[in-house]
Design a protein around this motif. Sequence first.
Motif, mmCIF file in Angstrom:
data_model
loop_
_atom_site.group_PDB
_atom_site.id
_atom_site.type_symbol
_atom_site.label_atom_id
_atom_site.label_comp_id
_atom_site.label_asym_id
_atom_site.label_seq_id
_atom_site.Cartn_x
_atom_site.Cartn_y
_atom_site.Cartn_z
ATOM 1 N N LEU A 183 -29.648 -17.721 -37.447
ATOM 2 C CA LEU A 183 -29.763 -19.144 -37.743
ATOM 3 C C LEU A 183 -28.491 -19.700 -38.364
ATOM 4 C CD1 LEU A 183 -33.349 -19.206 -39.287
ATOM 5 C CD2 LEU A 183 -32.663 -19.878 -36.990
ATOM 6 N N ASP A 184 -28.235 -20.965 -38.070
ATOM 7 C CA ASP A 184 -27.111 -21.692 -38.669
ATOM 8 C C ASP A 184 -27.536 -22.091 -40.076
ATOM 9 O OD1 ASP A 184 -25.180 -23.472 -39.495
ATOM 10 O OD2 ASP A 184 -25.200 -24.656 -37.652
ATOM 11 N N GLU A 185 -26.983 -21.422 -41.070
ATOM 12 C CA GLU A 185 -27.399 -21.656 -42.450
ATOM 13 C C GLU A 185 -26.777 -22.901 -43.069
ATOM 14 O OE1 GLU A 185 -27.149 -18.106 -44.806
ATOM 15 O OE2 GLU A 185 -28.225 -16.940 -43.304
ATOM 16 N N ILE A 216 -34.512 -27.112 -38.952
ATOM 17 C CA ILE A 216 -33.666 -27.647 -37.885
ATOM 18 C C ILE A 216 -32.982 -26.502 -37.147
ATOM 19 C CG2 ILE A 216 -31.579 -29.008 -37.415
ATOM 20 C CD1 ILE A 216 -32.531 -30.931 -39.624
ATOM 21 N N ALA A 217 -32.532 -25.494 -37.885
ATOM 22 C CA ALA A 217 -31.913 -24.326 -37.250
ATOM 23 C C ALA A 217 -32.912 -23.602 -36.355
ATOM 24 C CB ALA A 217 -31.359 -23.386 -38.315
ATOM 25 N N VAL A 218 -34.166 -23.521 -36.772
ATOM 26 C CA VAL A 218 -35.215 -22.903 -35.947
ATOM 27 C C VAL A 218 -35.379 -23.710 -34.658
ATOM 28 C CG1 VAL A 218 -37.709 -22.494 -35.782
ATOM 29 C CG2 VAL A 218 -36.462 -21.805 -37.844
ATOM 30 N N ALA A 219 -35.473 -25.023 -34.788
ATOM 31 C CA ALA A 219 -35.642 -25.884 -33.614
ATOM 32 C C ALA A 219 -34.455 -25.737 -32.662
ATOM 33 C CB ALA A 219 -35.806 -27.343 -34.044
ATOM 34 N N GLU A 220 -33.247 -25.704 -33.205
ATOM 35 C CA GLU A 220 -32.064 -25.568 -32.356
ATOM 36 C C GLU A 220 -32.014 -24.209 -31.672
ATOM 37 O OE1 GLU A 220 -28.706 -26.619 -34.829
ATOM 38 O OE2 GLU A 220 -29.093 -28.764 -34.552
ATOM 39 N N GLN A 221 -32.481 -23.175 -32.350
ATOM 40 C CA GLN A 221 -32.502 -21.851 -31.728
ATOM 41 C C GLN A 221 -33.467 -21.835 -30.537
ATOM 42 O OE1 GLN A 221 -32.760 -18.527 -34.408
ATOM 43 N NE2 GLN A 221 -33.429 -17.151 -32.814
ATOM 44 N N LYS A 273 -42.621 -25.996 -38.996
ATOM 45 C CA LYS A 273 -41.982 -27.314 -39.043
ATOM 46 C C LYS A 273 -40.951 -27.454 -37.924
ATOM 47 C CE LYS A 273 -39.941 -30.521 -42.361
ATOM 48 N NZ LYS A 273 -39.496 -30.717 -43.751
ATOM 49 N N GLY A 274 -40.210 -26.376 -37.645
ATOM 50 C CA GLY A 274 -39.245 -26.407 -36.545
ATOM 51 C C GLY A 274 -39.928 -26.568 -35.194
ATOM 52 N N LEU A 275 -41.016 -25.823 -34.993
ATOM 53 C CA LEU A 275 -41.758 -25.927 -33.724
ATOM 54 C C LEU A 275 -42.385 -27.311 -33.575
ATOM 55 C CD1 LEU A 275 -43.472 -22.420 -33.574
ATOM 56 C CD2 LEU A 275 -41.561 -23.233 -32.179
ATOM 57 N N ASN A 276 -42.956 -27.824 -34.652
ATOM 58 C CA ASN A 276 -43.580 -29.156 -34.587
ATOM 59 C C ASN A 276 -42.558 -30.246 -34.320
ATOM 60 O OD1 ASN A 276 -46.280 -28.401 -34.889
ATOM 61 N ND2 ASN A 276 -46.067 -28.293 -37.119
ATOM 62 N N ARG A 277 -41.356 -30.074 -34.829
ATOM 63 C CA ARG A 277 -40.276 -31.031 -34.548
ATOM 64 C C ARG A 277 -40.021 -31.090 -33.040
ATOM 65 N NH1 ARG A 277 -35.681 -33.038 -37.365
ATOM 66 N NH2 ARG A 277 -33.819 -33.168 -36.052
ATOM 67 N N LEU A 278 -40.026 -29.924 -32.393
ATOM 68 C CA LEU A 278 -39.805 -29.875 -30.937
ATOM 69 C C LEU A 278 -40.995 -30.444 -30.173
ATOM 70 C CD1 LEU A 278 -38.052 -26.409 -30.615
ATOM 71 C CD2 LEU A 278 -37.009 -28.680 -30.521
ATOM 72 N N ALA A 279 -42.200 -30.201 -30.689
ATOM 73 C CA ALA A 279 -43.382 -30.779 -30.044
ATOM 74 C C ALA A 279 -43.344 -32.304 -30.146
ATOM 75 C CB ALA A 279 -44.651 -30.218 -30.679
ATOM 76 N N ASP A 280 -42.970 -32.807 -31.315
ATOM 77 C CA ASP A 280 -42.878 -34.261 -31.504
ATOM 78 C C ASP A 280 -41.820 -34.877 -30.589
ATOM 79 O OD1 ASP A 280 -44.828 -34.065 -33.459
ATOM 80 O OD2 ASP A 280 -43.411 -34.194 -35.138
ATOM 81 N N ALA A 281 -40.761 -34.111 -30.282
ATOM 82 C CA ALA A 281 -39.680 -34.605 -29.415
ATOM 83 C C ALA A 281 -40.004 -34.443 -27.932
ATOM 84 C CB ALA A 281 -38.384 -33.869 -29.744
ATOM 85 N N GLY A 282 -41.131 -33.801 -27.610
ATOM 86 C CA GLY A 282 -41.506 -33.623 -26.206
ATOM 87 C C GLY A 282 -40.911 -32.389 -25.551
ATOM 88 N N VAL A 283 -40.271 -31.528 -26.345
ATOM 89 C CA VAL A 283 -39.675 -30.303 -25.802
ATOM 90 C C VAL A 283 -40.743 -29.231 -25.632
ATOM 91 C CG1 VAL A 283 -37.978 -28.466 -26.242
ATOM 92 C CG2 VAL A 283 -37.436 -30.847 -26.815
#
Length: 119
Positions: free
Chosen positions: A2-4, A10-15, A50-60
């Motif tokens: 992860l990008d620390e 956010i790093a989880v979502a980007e990964q 939270k990272g996964l939900n961010r991607l779900a909210d973005a439609g990814v």
Amino acid sequence: MLDESKPLFIAVAEQIEDGVLDGTYPEETPVPSTNELAAFLRINPATAGKGLNRLADAGVLVKRRGVGMFVAPGATDLVRRRRRQDFRQAYIAPLLREADHLGLTAQEVITMLTEEDHR
């Protein structure tokens, strides 16, 4: 890893996005669960979620009740479009502003980029 330099979620979502772009997670296939991500990355499950939900909210990602999260159809193009826009704002716009301050023409910038690419 992860990008620390960024918040962990956010790093989880980007990964996960990186995995979508490179084919690790093809469209309509499952991604690791919150607990799997948390264990693998050694982070709190709430942060992974939270990272996964961010991607779900973005439609990814799409949630399938009782089954998990899956890469949404069209996610690859969605992520690529957003990342290109982010790239433009973070790198291209400042580059062009600085080039303008230095009196460089667009062609001179292109020439510099081409020369750098051939090094």
